[in-house]
Design a protein around this motif. Structure first.
Motif, PDB file in Angstrom:
ATOM      1  N   ARG A 164      47.687  33.742  39.666  1.00 34.79           N
ATOM      2  CA  ARG A 164      47.265  35.122  39.893  1.00 34.79           C
ATOM      3  C   ARG A 164      46.420  35.677  38.757  1.00 34.79           C
ATOM      4  O   ARG A 164      45.696  36.656  38.944  1.00 34.79           O
ATOM      5  N   ARG A 165      46.468  35.082  37.587  1.00 33.08           N
ATOM      6  CA  ARG A 165      45.615  35.495  36.469  1.00 33.08           C
ATOM      7  C   ARG A 165      44.524  34.456  36.237  1.00 33.08           C
ATOM      8  O   ARG A 165      44.168  34.149  35.111  1.00 33.08           O
ATOM      9  N   THR A 182      52.100  47.263  43.075  1.00 27.51           N
ATOM     10  CA  THR A 182      53.490  47.397  43.486  1.00 27.51           C
ATOM     11  C   THR A 182      54.141  48.590  42.801  1.00 27.51           C
ATOM     12  O   THR A 182      53.717  49.008  41.715  1.00 27.51           O
ATOM     13  N   LEU A 276      58.846  40.143  36.193  1.00 30.89           N
ATOM     14  CA  LEU A 276      57.441  40.481  36.361  1.00 30.89           C
ATOM     15  C   LEU A 276      57.376  41.996  36.526  1.00 30.89           C
ATOM     16  O   LEU A 276      57.733  42.526  37.577  1.00 30.89           O
ATOM     17  N   TYR A 279      52.658  44.229  39.347  1.00 32.26           N
ATOM     18  CA  TYR A 279      51.625  43.286  39.787  1.00 32.26           C
ATOM     19  C   TYR A 279      50.869  43.951  40.928  1.00 32.26           C
ATOM     20  O   TYR A 279      51.336  44.930  41.529  1.00 32.26           O
ATOM     21  N   ASP A 280      49.714  43.419  41.212  1.00 35.52           N
ATOM     22  CA  ASP A 280      48.936  43.880  42.354  1.00 35.52           C
ATOM     23  C   ASP A 280      49.058  42.891  43.508  1.00 35.52           C
ATOM     24  O   ASP A 280      49.055  41.674  43.293  1.00 35.52           O
ATOM     25  N   ASN A 281      49.177  43.398  44.712  1.00 37.04           N
ATOM     26  CA  ASN A 281      48.876  42.586  45.883  1.00 37.04           C
ATOM     27  C   ASN A 281      47.357  42.582  45.978  1.00 37.04           C
ATOM     28  O   ASN A 281      46.746  43.640  46.197  1.00 37.04           O
ATOM     29  N   ASP A 296      47.407  31.569  44.643  1.00 38.99           N
ATOM     30  CA  ASP A 296      47.491  32.921  44.102  1.00 38.99           C
ATOM     31  C   ASP A 296      46.206  33.367  43.428  1.00 38.99           C
ATOM     32  O   ASP A 296      45.988  34.564  43.240  1.00 38.99           O
ATOM     33  N   PHE A 300      47.299  37.191  45.782  1.00 41.56           N
ATOM     34  CA  PHE A 300      48.699  37.261  45.362  1.00 41.56           C
ATOM     35  C   PHE A 300      49.400  38.318  46.205  1.00 41.56           C
ATOM     36  O   PHE A 300      48.871  39.407  46.420  1.00 41.56           O
ATOM     37  N   ASP A 302      53.277  40.251  47.434  1.00 35.57           N
ATOM     38  CA  ASP A 302      54.640  40.595  47.048  1.00 35.57           C
ATOM     39  C   ASP A 302      55.574  39.427  47.355  1.00 35.57           C
ATOM     40  O   ASP A 302      55.551  38.884  48.466  1.00 35.57           O
TER      41      ASP A 302
END
Length: 415
Positions: A164-165, A182, A276, A279-281, A296, A300, A302
């Protein structure tokens, strides 16, 4: 080691390893690199619903995964406030069993499975420092190997499967097309001697502003996820000071009126609590000139919807199919990007939207509570609800079933 390939994949976990397997089987020369050395753990929702188990069987790797002794399950127990939805996931592609296997087993086995395919080379302990380019087109990677030597590799395509990053995503300049932050902090622990009621199952709870999820997993453990609002700053600080004590206190506080809290109190934590905090969806541009994204790195979601494993496996087949259907990649970037993006959007976007809805901390309305009760007592609605998670049907099917039941009820009342 050779320095030129058809495809370089950055990230050798499930997204990268499954793609390397598919590309190798299609006859491409592939280099699969990762900064880690395997086996290696990573914070993850590592569950495969039975539709994804079918894909693992098709890959020829399911037997190796089951040989770890990881239990399977087919039942879901969902508690949404006072409403209970308890039933089996619908059969998907001939499979009835689901599998939640720890990443220490999963990623190592998938990596070895991919590496056994002719044409696939693996380089562990390699840190990517940059992308090579010819004009606007990505043509390879440069970085540092495990021995500290600076090296570079060239390819027709570089794929970011690095999470995700994603560094590849950032360096390639992929645009973020959607992002829903989120409202929850998410923490995960592995517990020994946790006892489930009845047959093994996935447990999901939403009570007040707390959410929890449980899966039976490898090494005779259960993985337990806990979520609570990010706005609870005192709770977040307490998690830093006393992770296990705060985790257990939160479960007692949020779920004290159901058996889950008592069963967890009798279990033993195995390893650290990991979290965590926000985070963003998100959803990104999937492909460009000389680069593509998967897993991811592409989108990414939830963790409560448990779709990461499925989407990684699906993307491996989708991207391979796009590449195979175009001989001249250099002249086809726009067409391939449109095709890959459309396929991924059509297959995975509905549950991305569901994840975006679940990630918001909003009160459950009386109307939704009534619908949840209805789902719990009506077999067709229950099947449609659970079928969303294994792609047996989409959310629109659940809406259709609920609408039909409610319309029928209204008609009966008029009669």
């Amino acid at each position: 080691m050779k320095t030129e390939y058809d495809v370089i994949i950055v990230g050798a976990r499930i997204a990268g390893a499954s793609l390397a397997y598919e590309l190798g089987r299609a006859g491409y020369k592939v280099l699969l690199v990762d900064k880690a050395n395997f086996p290696s753990d990573v914070l993850s929702t590592h569950n495969f619903f039975n539709n994804s188990v079918a894909m693992l069987r098709e890959m020829g790797v399911l037997g190796k995964l089951l040989a770890t002794g990881t239990p399977t399950y087919k039942r879901a127990y969902v508690r949404l406030e006072e409403a209970v939805i308890d039933g089996d996931f619908p059969e998907a592609n001939g499979e009835t069993e689901c599998l939640c296997i720890r990443r220490t087993h999963l990623d190592r086995i998938l990596l070895e499975h991919a590496a056994a395919v002719p044409g696939v080379a693996v380089l562990e302990g390699f840190r990517v420092a940059g992308l090579l380019r010819s004009g606007e087109t990505v043509t390879g990677i440069e970085g540092v190997n495990a021995g500290g030597e600076a090296v570079s590799f060239r390819s027709r395509l570089v794929v970011g499967a690095d999470g995700r990053r994603s560094a590849v995503r950032r360096m390639a300049g992929s645009r973020r097309l959607a992002a829903v932050p989120t409202d929850f902090a998410s923490y995960v622990g592995y517990f020994r001697h946790f006892r489930q009621e009845g047959e093994p199952c996935a447990e999901f709870y939403r009570m007040g502003e707390y959410l929890a999820i449980v899966f039976p997993t490898s090494d005779q453990l259960h993985v337990v996820g806990l979520m609570f609002p990010l706005s609870w700053s005192r709770m977040l600080e307490s998690m830093k000071q006393d992770p296990e004590g705060t985790f257990r206190h939160a479960v007692r506080t949020g779920f004290g009126r159901v058996s889950f809290a008592d069963r967890l109190s009798r279990s033993e934590l195995a390893g650290p609590i990991r979290g965590l905090n926000g985070y963003d969806n998100d959803w990104h541009e999937a492909m460009g000139k000389g680069w593509a994204l998967t897993g991811d790195a592409l989108s990414f979601k939830d963790p409560a919807v448990g779709q990461g494993m499925h989407d990684a496996l699906f993307a491996a087949k989708a991207l391979t199919g796009v590449l195979v259907s175009h001989d001249d990649w250099a002249a086809s970037w726009d067409r391939m990007a449109e095709s890959y993006g459309r396929i991924m959007n059509g297959k995975t976007r509905p549950l991305f939207e569901l994840a975006c809805a679940m990630t918001r901390n909003v009160p459950v309305t009386p109307e939704q509570t009534a619908v949840n009760w209805l789902i719990g007592i009506h077999p067709e609605a229950k099947r449609a609800f659970l079928g969303m998670y294994n792609h047996t049907n989409g959310p629109e099917e659940l809406e259709r079933v609920i609408g039909g039941i409610m319309s029928g009820g209204a008609a009966n009342e008029r009669e």
